[in-house]
Design an enzyme around this catalytic site. Structure first.
Site, PDB file in Angstrom:
ATOM      1  CD  GLU A  88      -1.329  -6.429   4.989  1.00 16.35           C
ATOM      2  OE1 GLU A  88      -1.013  -6.742   3.650  1.00 16.35           O
ATOM      3  OE2 GLU A  88      -1.642  -5.140   5.337  1.00 16.35           O
ATOM      4  CB  CYS A  90      -1.173  -0.027   1.254  1.00 14.58           C
ATOM      5  SG  CYS A  90      -2.474   0.956   0.596  1.00 14.58           S
ATOM      6  CG  HIS A 140      -3.724  -3.692   3.133  1.00 14.30           C
ATOM      7  ND1 HIS A 140      -2.901  -3.347   3.966  1.00 14.30           N
ATOM      8  CD2 HIS A 140      -4.507  -2.508   2.470  1.00 14.30           C
ATOM      9  CE1 HIS A 140      -2.958  -1.908   3.782  1.00 14.30           C
ATOM     10  NE2 HIS A 140      -3.903  -1.520   2.797  1.00 14.30           N
TER      11      HIS A 140
HETATM   12  N1  GLN Z   1      -2.005   6.763   2.790  1.00 16.55           N
HETATM   13  C1  GLN Z   1      -2.231   6.054   1.371  1.00 16.55           C
HETATM   14  C2  GLN Z   1      -3.702   6.245   0.894  1.00 16.55           C
HETATM   15  O1  GLN Z   1      -4.515   6.538   1.384  1.00 16.55           O
HETATM   16  C3  GLN Z   1      -1.720   4.542   1.731  1.00 16.55           C
HETATM   17  C4  GLN Z   1      -2.834   3.822   2.746  1.00 16.55           C
HETATM   18  C5  GLN Z   1      -2.346   2.335   3.364  1.00 16.55           C
HETATM   19  O2  GLN Z   1      -1.212   2.249   3.251  1.00 16.55           O
HETATM   20  N2  GLN Z   1      -3.166   1.600   3.570  1.00 16.55           N
HETATM   21  O3  GLN Z   1      -3.723   5.875  -0.555  1.00 16.55           O
END
Ligand code: GLN
Length: 535
Positions: free
Chosen positions: A511, A383, A509
């Protein structure tokens, strides 16, 4: 189908005793006997969901396929049961009150005074039974957050009292408590447990089973004493010693026959069909690894490791699958600079840059990625970690010095990570990110295609910002390829670097989907690549 059985798990004496793990362990035992089981969590706080809570308050925010932002215990439920959860598996007081107040505004209460009893408790009871009423589950375990006696928990305990009355023998209560050890006198103390059971009884709820967390074995004498003072059968006083790993708890609970006590109480047959072969095989591999690796995990909440719970667990699953111990070396992104990034990363075999929000520590993440890219250190970015890899490449390979995400610098000349059009209109912060499962097409011949061994995958998201497709050609020409894209919106979900042993960034994600029975392929293959590269 016979009626659904309901098991409530309450907590006493102190928080953090591991109600989630005890619930997940019991569910694992029941599932291993062939029962269909689900677990849900009732959280007494007033937020609608934990999506707007920071990790200092609440640890990781776990995301389900249907895009619910939930308590991290749901992650344990999925990891233990290998079964997805959904919005229905996590209820907060905020959500309960919101539905009751919405009904009131619609006029549904026909002029009645709206009160905690019966309106709030009715709504709690309705939510508790949603999963049971689907007919999918024979047993629904409901974990009640907080500790008995908390003001916020009162309507939940009252709902349990009412349900016990309404459901009779189809409903039971397990109370988790602590038996502290006083080193000065060398004694285990039962009084806190007696008091917390009394508090529960004062609310009209009699527990059927006591699960006693303890550092030292409580022995027969204490079991007898607790049974006598707390109105439970002696065999229903279950000792829960501190375990080496949370994954050993189902075995400890089995040794204490918790599953049998529960089935007997619910009038369900106890057959000779408990199958824990795969579970024990996993535990064996966890205990006796054949190799070791050191993974540098860069994030800004490293002092609070619950913030990265699912990532840590995914490496436990992937480590066991490779018979390898993954040592996580926590690296605080705020301490990383151009000068010291190399020194920190020389100590590890690989790098993971974690998800995150906001500017704090962001430049340190870029330095870590630069080192991994230039020194062939296996790298996985998740992410924000993927977004950081894109920004680092733009700055240091494409030469766009002020390239950034508009999250960090809205005025950047090169917004290589930017908000999607729909996100620009968003005013409310709660529940408005890109959330939950999305499809992703994988490019033929890419590393990820080899990893997943499929053309299309589905992974869970939680972010607002995206790769800016305006710059895609420039990146690809310079060697950073988009190897996974969203089929509906064309969004870049995965990036990979050419000519590197393992350099992968994912916008989603992975995970959240790793379980004991199904370790996530991306983590399994990443660990495999690290072992290979560190030989
Ligand atoms: N801050 C980033 C976004 O909102 C990544 C979010 C995250 O890592 N879950 O796109």
């Amino acid at each position: 189908m016979p009626s659904t059985k309901y098991i409530f798990v309450t907590g006493g004496v102190t928080s953090s005793l591991g109600k989630g793990i005890v619930s997940a362990s019991l569910a694992t035992l029941l599932q291993s006997r062939g029962y269909s089981v689900t677990i849900q969590k009732l959280d007494p706080y007033l937020n609608i969901d934990p999506g707007t809570l920071n990790p200092y308050e609440h640890g990781e925010c776990y995301v389900t396929n249907d895009g619910a932002e939930t308590d991290l215990d749901l992650g344990h439920y999925e990891r233990f049961l290998n079964r997805p959860t959904s919005q229905a598996n996590n209820v907060t007081t905020g959500r309960i009150y919101q539905s009751v107040i919405d009904k009131e505004r619609r006029g549904d209460f026909l002029g009645k005074t709206v009160q905690v009893i019966p309106h709030i408790t009715d709504e709690i009871k309705r939510r508790i039974q949603i999963l049971g009423n689907t007919g999918e589950f024979e047993i629904v375990i409901t974990e009640i957050g907080g500790t008995v006696g908390d003001i916020e928990a009162l309507p939940y305990i009252e709902s349990v009292r009412q349900l016990r009355w309404e459901l009779g023998d189809d409903c039971m209560v397990i109370h988790l408590t602590l038996i502290p050890y006083l080193a000065a006198t060398g004694e285990l103390k039962t009084k806190p447990t007696q008091h917390s059971v009394k508090a529960l009884q004062e609310s009209g709820v009699q527990p059927d089973v006591l699960v006693c967390r303890c550092e030292h074995s409580i022995g027969e004498e204490i079991k007898r004493k607790l049974a006598l003072f707390c109105n439970v059968k002696k065999e229903a006083v279950i000792e829960s010693l501190d375990a080496e790993t949370i994954y050993a708890v189902p075995i400890l609970m089995r040794n204490q026959r918790l599953d049998e006590v529960v089935l007997n109480r619910l009038n369900l047959p106890v057959e000779d069909n408990l199958d824990l072969v795969n579970w024990k095989d996993f535990l064996y591999k966890l205990k006796y690894p054949k190799s070791e690796i050191r993974l540098g995990l860069v994030g800004k909440y490293v002092e609070l490791q619950d913030s990265y719970k699912s990532i840590v667990e995914a490496f436990i699953h992937a480590g066991a699958a490779n018979e390898c111990k993954v040592h996580i070396v926590w690296i605080h992104s705020e301490t990383l600079t151009v000068e010291n990034a190399g020194k920190h990363l020389k100590e590890v075999d690989s790098l993971l840059v974690a998800p995150g929000f906001g500017e704090r520590g962001f430049e340190g993440k870029l330095e870590a990625i630069r080192y991994a890219r230039e020194n062939n250190l296996p790298f996985l970015g998740i992410c924000l970690g993927m977004q950081a890899a894109v920004i680092e490449f733009a700055r240091n390979v494409l030469g766009w010095k002020d390239a950034n995400s508009t999250e960090m610098n809205p005025k950047t000349r090169y917004p290589v990570i930017d908000l999607m059009k729909e996100q620009k209109k968003v005013k409310d912060m709660g529940g408005t990110m890109r959330l939950g499962a999305c499809d992703c097409d994988l490019v033929e011949g890419s590393k990820v295609r080899e990893v997943y061994k499929r053309k299309q995958i589905s992974e869970r998201h939680r972010h607002r910002f995206e790769f800016n497709n305006k710059y895609l050609d420039d990146f690809e020409k310079a060697g950073l390829k988009a190897t996974g894209t969203n089929p509906d919106m064309g969004l870049v979900e995965i990036i990979e670097l050419d000519n590197h042993p393992w350099f992968v960034g994912v916008q989603f994600h992975p995970e959240y989907k790793s379980t004991v029975a199904n370790p996530h392929p991306l983590f399994v293959k990443f660990v495999e690549a690290i072992i290979k590269a560190s030989k």
